[in-house]
Design an enzyme around this catalytic site. Sequence first.
Site, PDB file in Angstrom:
ATOM      1  N   TYR A 281      47.192  34.252  59.937  1.00  0.00           N
ATOM      2  CA  TYR A 281      48.065  33.719  60.993  1.00  0.00           C
ATOM      3  C   TYR A 281      47.668  33.398  62.291  1.00  0.00           C
ATOM      4  O   TYR A 281      48.286  32.660  62.922  1.00  0.00           O
ATOM      5  CB  TYR A 281      49.308  34.418  60.827  1.00  0.00           C
ATOM      6  CG  TYR A 281      49.470  35.681  61.720  1.00  0.00           C
ATOM      7  CD1 TYR A 281      50.310  35.808  62.738  1.00  0.00           C
ATOM      8  CD2 TYR A 281      48.627  36.788  61.718  1.00  0.00           C
ATOM      9  CE1 TYR A 281      50.642  36.914  63.345  1.00  0.00           C
ATOM     10  CE2 TYR A 281      48.575  37.776  62.473  1.00  0.00           C
ATOM     11  CZ  TYR A 281      49.494  38.230  63.328  1.00  0.00           C
ATOM     12  OH  TYR A 281      49.626  39.055  63.915  1.00  0.00           O
TER      13      TYR A 281
ATOM     14  N   ARG B 102      55.431  32.307  70.866  1.00  0.00           N
ATOM     15  CA  ARG B 102      54.854  31.183  70.504  1.00  0.00           C
ATOM     16  C   ARG B 102      55.373  30.505  69.180  1.00  0.00           C
ATOM     17  O   ARG B 102      56.255  31.252  68.427  1.00  0.00           O
ATOM     18  CB  ARG B 102      53.270  31.232  70.538  1.00  0.00           C
ATOM     19  CG  ARG B 102      52.896  32.065  69.345  1.00  0.00           C
ATOM     20  CD  ARG B 102      51.448  32.660  69.751  1.00  0.00           C
ATOM     21  NE  ARG B 102      50.818  33.409  68.440  1.00  0.00           N
ATOM     22  CZ  ARG B 102      50.874  34.549  68.352  1.00  0.00           C
ATOM     23  NH1 ARG B 102      51.540  35.382  69.331  1.00  0.00           N
ATOM     24  NH2 ARG B 102      50.413  35.385  67.299  1.00  0.00           N
TER      25      ARG B 102
ATOM     26  N   ASP C  67      46.478  47.894  65.149  1.00  0.00           N
ATOM     27  CA  ASP C  67      47.419  47.212  65.247  1.00  0.00           C
ATOM     28  C   ASP C  67      48.344  47.495  63.887  1.00  0.00           C
ATOM     29  O   ASP C  67      48.735  46.455  63.169  1.00  0.00           O
ATOM     30  CB  ASP C  67      47.612  45.967  65.672  1.00  0.00           C
ATOM     31  CG  ASP C  67      48.955  45.167  65.909  1.00  0.00           C
ATOM     32  OD1 ASP C  67      49.953  45.985  66.239  1.00  0.00           O
ATOM     33  OD2 ASP C  67      49.083  43.979  66.072  1.00  0.00           O
TER      34      ASP C  67
ATOM     35  N   TYR D  84      60.555  40.923  60.093  1.00  0.00           N
ATOM     36  CA  TYR D  84      59.495  41.835  60.809  1.00  0.00           C
ATOM     37  C   TYR D  84      60.192  42.435  62.263  1.00  0.00           C
ATOM     38  O   TYR D  84      60.894  41.444  62.711  1.00  0.00           O
ATOM     39  CB  TYR D  84      58.250  40.969  61.268  1.00  0.00           C
ATOM     40  CG  TYR D  84      57.170  41.355  62.018  1.00  0.00           C
ATOM     41  CD1 TYR D  84      56.077  42.091  61.262  1.00  0.00           C
ATOM     42  CD2 TYR D  84      57.167  41.310  63.454  1.00  0.00           C
ATOM     43  CE1 TYR D  84      55.159  42.536  62.038  1.00  0.00           C
ATOM     44  CE2 TYR D  84      56.100  41.881  64.293  1.00  0.00           C
ATOM     45  CZ  TYR D  84      55.030  42.445  63.426  1.00  0.00           C
ATOM     46  OH  TYR D  84      53.979  43.037  64.375  1.00  0.00           O
TER      47      TYR D  84
ATOM     48  N   LYS E 150      57.287  32.947  66.549  1.00  0.00           N
ATOM     49  CA  LYS E 150      56.736  34.029  66.652  1.00  0.00           C
ATOM     50  C   LYS E 150      57.551  34.886  67.934  1.00  0.00           C
ATOM     51  O   LYS E 150      57.327  34.496  68.956  1.00  0.00           O
ATOM     52  CB  LYS E 150      55.449  34.370  67.290  1.00  0.00           C
ATOM     53  CG  LYS E 150      54.656  35.724  67.693  1.00  0.00           C
ATOM     54  CD  LYS E 150      55.006  36.647  66.636  1.00  0.00           C
ATOM     55  CE  LYS E 150      54.339  38.128  66.994  1.00  0.00           C
ATOM     56  NZ  LYS E 150      54.967  38.836  68.141  1.00  0.00           N
TER      57      LYS E 150
ATOM     58  N   ASP F 275      55.451  48.755  64.829  1.00  0.00           N
ATOM     59  CA  ASP F 275      55.828  47.525  63.966  1.00  0.00           C
ATOM     60  C   ASP F 275      55.957  47.534  62.569  1.00  0.00           C
ATOM     61  O   ASP F 275      55.585  48.628  61.881  1.00  0.00           O
ATOM     62  CB  ASP F 275      54.497  46.335  63.923  1.00  0.00           C
ATOM     63  CG  ASP F 275      54.321  46.012  65.084  1.00  0.00           C
ATOM     64  OD1 ASP F 275      55.210  45.852  66.272  1.00  0.00           O
ATOM     65  OD2 ASP F 275      53.310  45.769  65.842  1.00  0.00           O
TER      66      ASP F 275
ATOM     67  N   TYR G 273      56.421  33.698  58.395  1.00  0.00           N
ATOM     68  CA  TYR G 273      56.464  35.262  57.974  1.00  0.00           C
ATOM     69  C   TYR G 273      56.966  35.550  56.575  1.00  0.00           C
ATOM     70  O   TYR G 273      58.050  35.078  56.231  1.00  0.00           O
ATOM     71  CB  TYR G 273      57.235  35.823  59.269  1.00  0.00           C
ATOM     72  CG  TYR G 273      56.541  36.143  60.440  1.00  0.00           C
ATOM     73  CD1 TYR G 273      55.979  37.397  60.639  1.00  0.00           C
ATOM     74  CD2 TYR G 273      56.332  35.266  61.215  1.00  0.00           C
ATOM     75  CE1 TYR G 273      55.347  37.753  61.520  1.00  0.00           C
ATOM     76  CE2 TYR G 273      55.550  35.454  62.585  1.00  0.00           C
ATOM     77  CZ  TYR G 273      55.290  36.938  62.641  1.00  0.00           C
ATOM     78  OH  TYR G 273      54.448  37.056  63.688  1.00  0.00           O
TER      79      TYR G 273
ATOM     80  N   ASP H 291      49.222  50.923  71.929  1.00  0.00           N
ATOM     81  CA  ASP H 291      49.403  49.503  72.713  1.00  0.00           C
ATOM     82  C   ASP H 291      50.653  49.374  73.635  1.00  0.00           C
ATOM     83  O   ASP H 291      50.725  48.356  74.146  1.00  0.00           O
ATOM     84  CB  ASP H 291      49.124  48.487  71.724  1.00  0.00           C
ATOM     85  CG  ASP H 291      50.431  48.466  70.906  1.00  0.00           C
ATOM     86  OD1 ASP H 291      51.167  49.348  70.931  1.00  0.00           O
ATOM     87  OD2 ASP H 291      50.452  47.601  69.968  1.00  0.00           O
TER      88      ASP H 291
END
Length: 216
Positions: free
Chosen positions: A176, A80, A139, A92, A66, A107, A88, A102
Site C-alpha cells: 500500500y 491522504r 509498526d 482499522y 487513509k 494499531d 483496506y 512511536d
Amino acid sequence: MNGEEVKTSQPQKKLQNPTPRLNERILSSLSKRSVAAHPWHDLEIGPGAPVIFNVVIEISKGSKVKYELDKKTGLIKVDRILYSSVVYPHNYGFVPRTLCEDNDPIDVLVIMQEPVLPGCFLRARAIGLMPMIDQGEKDDKIIAVCVDDPEYKHITNINELPPHRLSEIRRFFEDYKKNENKEVAVNDFLQPGPAIEAIQYSMDLYAEYILHTLRR
C-alpha cells in the site's frame, strides 16, 4: 413592480450592547470543559483488556482513504488517499489508553463482516500479531476479531483464519505504500500470546505517560 409601493427601509438602531467577539483562547478553555470526549484518552479500554478491548475505528473496510486520529483535537482527519489501487481489507483503528514507542496508540486490524464508520468503537479480541517494519521503524499491528460479530466471535487464534485471508492482509501492507516509494516489511504472523503481551505493554507505557504528565 406590479403597482406595489416600494417601501424605503428604515435605518436600524445601533445595539446599545453589541455582541463581543469571541476570544480564541477563551473559546479553547471553554471547550475543555465541554462534554466532548477524546477517543484516545477518555474512552476506557474495557475490563477484559488485554484480551478483549475497545477499538476506535479510523478506517472502514474497503476504504481507499487513509484516516487517522488527530491527537490534539480527538477528531478523525483525512491523512491522504492511498497512492495505489488497493483498499483496506478490514476495519482499522487503535486501542484507547495505549501507547507505543512511536507515540501513537497501538494499531489494530479488526476482522468482521461489515465496514464500520470512522469514529465508532467496538469490542474486539486479539487473535494474533503482525510484526511490521515501516521505513525502518517498528509498526506492529494487532490482528483481532469483533466479539459482537456472530461469524467471527468464536475465533481465538489467527491460525483459525483461512490462509488466503492472511495472504490478503500481508499483501495489502506490503504494497500500500509502494507508489509512495516507502518501504514496508511484514514478518510472519504470531500467535495470540505475543499480541496480548504487546497490548499489555502499550497499556503500561500509557500509564507511565499519564503519571509523568500529572507530575509535571
